[in-house]
Design a protein around this motif. Structure first.
Motif, PDB file in Angstrom:
ATOM      1  N   ILE A 126      27.488  94.574  16.002  1.00 57.40           N
ATOM      2  CA  ILE A 126      28.098  93.267  16.271  1.00 57.40           C
ATOM      3  C   ILE A 126      27.302  92.156  15.585  1.00 57.40           C
ATOM      4  O   ILE A 126      27.849  91.341  14.835  1.00 57.40           O
ATOM      5  N   PHE A 175      39.989  87.445  14.484  1.00 56.02           N
ATOM      6  CA  PHE A 175      39.469  88.744  14.882  1.00 56.02           C
ATOM      7  C   PHE A 175      40.459  89.881  14.649  1.00 56.02           C
ATOM      8  O   PHE A 175      40.162  91.029  14.977  1.00 56.02           O
ATOM      9  N   ASP A 176      41.648  89.576  14.113  1.00 55.58           N
ATOM     10  CA  ASP A 176      42.634  90.628  13.877  1.00 55.58           C
ATOM     11  C   ASP A 176      42.260  91.443  12.641  1.00 55.58           C
ATOM     12  O   ASP A 176      41.631  90.939  11.709  1.00 55.58           O
ATOM     13  N   LEU A 194      35.244  91.401  11.501  1.00 53.80           N
ATOM     14  CA  LEU A 194      35.401  90.707  12.779  1.00 53.80           C
ATOM     15  C   LEU A 194      36.271  91.493  13.743  1.00 53.80           C
ATOM     16  O   LEU A 194      36.130  91.372  14.963  1.00 53.80           O
ATOM     17  N   TYR A 195      37.172  92.307  13.207  1.00 54.08           N
ATOM     18  CA  TYR A 195      37.959  93.195  14.077  1.00 54.08           C
ATOM     19  C   TYR A 195      37.036  94.203  14.751  1.00 54.08           C
ATOM     20  O   TYR A 195      37.132  94.447  15.958  1.00 54.08           O
ATOM     21  N   ARG A 198      35.093  92.401  17.431  1.00 55.23           N
ATOM     22  CA  ARG A 198      35.875  92.150  18.638  1.00 55.23           C
ATOM     23  C   ARG A 198      36.041  93.409  19.479  1.00 55.23           C
ATOM     24  O   ARG A 198      35.842  93.394  20.700  1.00 55.23           O
ATOM     25  N   GLU A 199      36.401  94.527  18.822  1.00 51.73           N
ATOM     26  CA  GLU A 199      36.661  95.754  19.569  1.00 51.73           C
ATOM     27  C   GLU A 199      35.376  96.318  20.174  1.00 51.73           C
ATOM     28  O   GLU A 199      35.381  96.841  21.292  1.00 51.73           O
ATOM     29  N   ARG A 202      34.457  94.071  23.090  1.00 49.32           N
ATOM     30  CA  ARG A 202      35.382  94.321  24.204  1.00 49.32           C
ATOM     31  C   ARG A 202      34.983  95.586  24.948  1.00 49.32           C
ATOM     32  O   ARG A 202      34.990  95.625  26.179  1.00 49.32           O
ATOM     33  N   ILE A 208      32.860  87.194  23.669  1.00 51.18           N
ATOM     34  CA  ILE A 208      32.541  86.625  22.360  1.00 51.18           C
ATOM     35  C   ILE A 208      33.475  85.460  22.087  1.00 51.18           C
ATOM     36  O   ILE A 208      34.680  85.539  22.346  1.00 51.18           O
ATOM     37  N   THR A 209      32.916  84.364  21.604  1.00 50.37           N
ATOM     38  CA  THR A 209      33.695  83.160  21.329  1.00 50.37           C
ATOM     39  C   THR A 209      33.336  82.619  19.952  1.00 50.37           C
ATOM     40  O   THR A 209      32.303  82.989  19.367  1.00 50.37           O
TER      41      THR A 209
END
Length: 229
Positions: A126, A175-176, A194-195, A198-199, A202, A208-209
């Motif tokens: 990350i 993040f997609d 970034l995907y 994010r995953e 999660r 995360i912001t």
């Protein structure tokens, strides 16, 4: 103990396959760079190839982590371990310092001696991605900083750059998978970094912001639970 969302298993399988299949061309590229470095090259060319070799080495490590993604998802206890945040940030600093210097970006990483609840390699993935993105999109002569703010229960790691910033439209989809913002210019990439961030965040349950101002820069923040005695 963490509960694994069944919907994540298909993502895990896809990431594991990607991590395995992409390693072969990467290793071929590393082999030929290694052979080139053995030739009688000018110092500047050798230095550039050395930086490229180290970057490919980091990518090889990240692909290995992707290939192990399914294991993380079937072993919930592996997601909640005691992790030395200072050590993880130290590895991220070693990964990116030379590249930052080569691109004319100053990298400042604050490394608090703090233990958090996470998974070491996944947390490093990350933070490595976020720091790498910040350097990649920052202009020469600028600075990328990593700061840590702690309270009684958590540590917030903030990665701040002074790059072009992200538009409101891009912030909604940044993040997609396969999404790249309109300020990337000639910067290469598939838009998976970034995907993956994010995953992975999660799965680890690390909020995360991102906040950004066009023309001024961006700050990504990851909240990590502290180890409480």
């Amino acid at each position: 103990m963490s509960v694994i969302d069944p919907a994540c298993h298909e993502i895990a399988r896809l990431m594991a396959v990607m991590g395995h299949d992409l390693k072969q061309p990467l290793q071929i590229a590393m082999l030929f760079i290694e052979r080139a470095l053995q030739d009688d090259l000018a110092t500047a060319a050798a230095q550039r190839l050395s930086v490229a070799m180290k970057a490919l080495g980091r990518l090889d490590l990240e692909l290995s982590e992707l290939a192990c993604a399914s294991q993380y998802r079937t072993s919930p206890d592996a997601l909640e371990q005691t992790v030395d945040l200072e050590q993880v940030l130290g590895k991220v600093e070693r990964d990116w310092t030379e590249y930052a210097g080569a691109t004319g970006v100053q990298l400042i990483i604050e490394k608090p001696a703090t233990a958090v609840r996470s998974n070491g390699p996944m947390l490093q993935t990350i933070l490595r991605n976020l720091v790498g993105n910040a350097i990649k999109f920052s202009p020469r002569g600028s600075c990328v900083s990593v700061r840590c703010e702690a309270d009684a229960r958590s540590v917030t790691v903030e990665i701040t750059d002074t790059g072009p910033g992200i538009s409101e439209a891009d912030l909604r989809r940044i993040f997609d998978a396969f999404q790249r913002g309109d300020k990337v210019g000639d910067t290469s990439g598939l838009g998976l970094g970034l995907y993956i961030v994010r995953e992975t965040a999660r799965l680890l349950r690390h909020p995360i912001t991102v906040r950004s101002v066009e023309g001024e820069g961006s700050t990504f923040a990851v909240v990590l639970p502290r180890c409480l005695d």
